[in-house]
Design an enzyme around this catalytic site. Structure first.
Site, PDB file in Angstrom:
ATOM      1  N   ASP A 263      -5.257 -12.595  -5.604  1.00  0.00           N
ATOM      2  CA  ASP A 263      -4.978 -11.179  -5.800  1.00  0.00           C
ATOM      3  C   ASP A 263      -5.576 -10.666  -7.106  1.00  0.00           C
ATOM      4  O   ASP A 263      -5.942 -11.437  -8.008  1.00  0.00           O
ATOM      5  CB  ASP A 263      -3.457 -10.949  -5.788  1.00  0.00           C
ATOM      6  CG  ASP A 263      -3.078  -9.611  -5.154  1.00  0.00           C
ATOM      7  OD1 ASP A 263      -3.918  -8.697  -5.135  1.00  0.00           O
ATOM      8  OD2 ASP A 263      -1.928  -9.481  -4.692  1.00  0.00           O
TER       9      ASP A 263
ATOM     10  N   ASP B 174      -2.319  -2.799   1.619  1.00  0.00           N
ATOM     11  CA  ASP B 174      -0.885  -3.057   1.486  1.00  0.00           C
ATOM     12  C   ASP B 174      -0.073  -2.222   2.475  1.00  0.00           C
ATOM     13  O   ASP B 174       1.118  -2.475   2.674  1.00  0.00           O
ATOM     14  CB  ASP B 174      -0.416  -2.738   0.061  1.00  0.00           C
ATOM     15  CG  ASP B 174      -0.727  -3.853  -0.921  1.00  0.00           C
ATOM     16  OD1 ASP B 174      -1.082  -4.962  -0.472  1.00  0.00           O
ATOM     17  OD2 ASP B 174      -0.610  -3.624  -2.142  1.00  0.00           O
TER      18      ASP B 174
END
Length: 691
Positions: free
Chosen positions: A446, A514
């Site tokens: 990430d 997301d």
């Protein structure tokens, strides 16, 4: 295929359907000749003898015709190359020669001690042209303000339309098409990563449809700051220039004996419309960019939305057992397993398991997951650090910062200066040790904040960190993949903030957004498919109502069919799912495994866009075809419209496995859709097999 004229000054690269041609004049001007349908060497030589228009002094005859415009001389267009030395500015090059091999053409030019090499490659069975540039300095230091990978020149047309993918966090990859007007349209990122705001891709057409018409597309393979400028010049010619870096304030300093190679800026011409362009890009990436693209990606479960930071080994075991019973193949422990990571305020940088939560490290959990028949994965964010961490307390100078300025802590974290060799070595030892400590099969990598205080006080040329950070990231990923060849990597950056051809050449899939709301995802996935294949597009089924963004409720059926359009994952709290939901989910997972080869490796056809009503996408591989369809809303009692499938043999017969109907010739799905779609926010999967 590469053809070269007898005088060695005209070159034609050709793929299955297209050609690309350039020519060096006797004045050492590198001119663009052709990009479009296939031509022969004789055609290119005929184009090469055409005189340039006599525009001077208010317009340059080179503008819009040069292959790689440099700064200086009789040019007014945006330069692709801008360099400085204490004695001079700009470039005045002479042609030195060319060489070719392994399908690559290299054209060499020299300006004093600086050699500029333009690279071209057209790999077999593709019409994608890869272009990049190498600078070699054999003299005193040269400051490179700008070094774009390529300038693409389009043929003369009356009007052009520009396609781009724009967005923000939670709303990435949304397709926008608009008329191109005179002047420049500039997209890019000045954030240190690819960014949620634009994907580094553009396409231009005049009147193309989904399956017909000329489309020119360009995609940049760079995971840092970047810029693509599309310019319609005064005489209506169009050029597209792009590369690493956003501004011209300084890219790097080339010392004596040093070189710099730009990222690849790839281009594609097709006359098969937007769908034909997408399928060509997808095939190119599966064949030449994505590692192990022939291996289908497993169904995964990710623990984040079930647990967030409230994590323990016992709890993960319970989730893993439910995931395994559902048919999941890869179990991923997300954020919260390491250091003092009980919130987003601490722990980043300390990549060792939390002893209270995982007293035996990760190996006991990984062994348990493997015993359930699944692979085991973890989440990391190596390029970041919390101020509340052992790493920062030991090395506060390892972060990017500007002395004397307020420090920005987005998400309570700072960016490590990965351009530093000591930071690179630290991360290598931490991550190599972690992957050696337990049987880990997958890493979700990430990157949850942009560059803001991008300073490096101790370096004589601190601007280089923007480029060197990305090169160090690539080198670290390459090194880890070589040392741990069985580990797969996913690129994530708060969703779709780091998706490009550069990172895709080093990772196995990407986290698209997301936003896991299945209705929102239809538009995000539609835009994503313009350039990237389903094989890398991770999508999750999460809980309903969607708690993260909009509280929209949707059926498990709609959520699964939405996520089955890419690499299927599950991210809900399985301990709260009912027995009926778990059983239904198990059936959907089993169905996905059956259609997975077709979805992940097949040719994709966008049958209807997600603009309300019915939307659908088709995948075809060999004799099998899969159609995913979503009915967003049904109004005024209108029936579900029929779908005409594409890319099938009109002389063959196809059986609909849902209804048993046999379709002859062009397939028009009608009853098979109506059987599966029953109202608002409904979805279905239709499978056909050639008889």
């Amino acid at each position: 295929m590469l053809d070269i004229s007898e005088d060695g000054r005209t070159w034609v690269l050709s793929g299955p359907a297209s050609s690309y041609a350039v020519h060096v004049t006797d004045r050492d001007e590198l001119l663009h000749l052709h990009w479009g349908p296939r031509i022969g060497l004789a055609d290119a030589e005929a184009l090469a003898v055409r005189p340039l228009p006599d525009y001077w002094p208010f317009e340059s005859p080179l503008d819009g015709r040069e292959e790689y415009p440099v700064e200086g001389g009789p040019r007014f267009v945006r330069p692709a190359l801008s360099v400085r030395t204490p004695e001079r500015r700009g470039t005045e090059w002479t042609y030195e020669g060319h060489d070719a091999g392994d399908g690559e053409l290299r054209l060499r030019f020299r300006d004093g001690d600086l050699t500029i090499t333009l690279h071209y490659r057209m790999r077999s069975s593709t019409d994608v042209v890869e272009r990049w540039v190498t600078l070699d300095n054999r003299g005193p230091s040269v400051e490179v303000l700008r070094a774009d990978s390529a300038t693409w020149t389009l043929p003369d047309r009356d009007t052009w339309r520009l396609s781009q993918l724009h967005g923000r966090w939670g709303a990435e990859s949304r397709l926008e098409r608009s008329a191109l007007t005179h002047g420049e349209k500039v997209i890019g990122s000045r954030r240190g990563h690819t960014g949620h705001q634009h994907l580094p891709w553009v396409a231009l057409d005049t009147d193309a449809t989904e399956e017909r018409g000329e489309v020119y597309g360009c995609a940049l393979g760079w995971s840092g700051s970047w810029r693509i400028a599309v310019a319609q010049l005064p005489d209506a010619r169009v050029q597209i220039t792009g590369g690493a870096g956003y501004d011209d304030s300084g890219l790097l300093m080339l010392g004596t004996g040093e070189s710099y190679t730009t990222p690849v800026f790839a281009g594609l011409w097709t006359d098969g419309g937007f769908g034909g362009a997408s399928r060509a890009w997808h095939a190119y990436q599966r064949a030449h960019v994505i590692p192990d693209a022939g291996r289908d990606r497993p169904v995964l479960f990710n623990s984040w939305e079930a647990t967030e930071f409230d994590i323990s080994e016992e709890q993960q075991r319970a989730l893993a057992e439910r995931a395994a019973a559902m048919g999941v193949e890869l179990f991923v422990v997300d954020d919260g397993w390491f250091g003092a990571r009980t919130s987003d305020r601490a722990g980043l940088g300390d990549w060792t398991p939390n002893p209270d939560r995982f007293p035996g490290g990760l190996k006991p959990l990984a062994d348990h997951v493997h015993g359930l028949g699944m692979q085991f994965g973890i989440w990391v964010e190596p390029e970041m650090v919390n101020a509340d961490s052992d790493l920062y307390r030991a090395h506060p100078d390892w972060v990017q910062y500007q002395p004397g300025r307020k420090r920005t802590e987005f998400r309570n974290q700072l960016v490590l200066n990965l351009a530093r060799e000591d930071v690179q070595e630290y991360l290598w030892h931490q991550l190599d040790g972690l992957l050696s400590s337990a049987p880990i099969d997958y890493v979700k990598w990430d990157f949850n904040r942009c560059f803001t205080d991008a300073g490096w006080p101790d370096d004589p040329y601190p601007q280089r960190l923007w480029v060197d950070h990305v090169h160090a990231l690539y080198a670290l990923l390459d090194r880890l993949r070589a040392a741990h060849p069985g580990v797969a990597f996913e690129s994530c950056s708060g969703g779709g903030g780091r998706i490009d051809l550069g990172v895709l050449s080093r990772t196995d899939q990407v986290w698209t957004s997301d936003n896991t709301d299945p209705l929102d995802r239809l538009a995000i996935q539609y835009g994503f498919s313009q350039i990237h294949p389903a094989r890398v597009m991770a999508a999750w089924v999460t809980d309903s109502p969607n708690a993260m963004l909009n509280q929209r409720a949707s059926s498990l059926r709609f959520r699964f069919v939405s996520a089955m359009a890419g690499v299927l994952g599950v991210g809900g709290d399985l301990t709260k799912w009912t027995g009926e939901e778990l059983a239904e989910a198990r059936d959907w997972v089993a169905l996905y495994k059956e259609i997975r080869p077709v979805v992940q490796r097949g040719d994709q056809y966008r049958l209807r866009p997600p603009e309300g009503g019915l939307s659908a996408v088709q995948y075809t591989l060999g004799d099998e075809t899969v159609v995913l369809a979503w009915l967003q809303a049904q109004r005024y009692g209108e029936p579900v419209p029929a779908l005409r499938l594409r890319g099938l043999d009109p002389k063959a017969s196809y059986e609909c496995l849902k209804t048993g109907e046999v379709h002859r010739g062009a397939v028009l799905l009608h009853r098979g859709l109506r059987v599966g779609l029953r109202g608002d926010l409904d979805a279905t999967v239709v499978r056909l097999k050639r008889k």
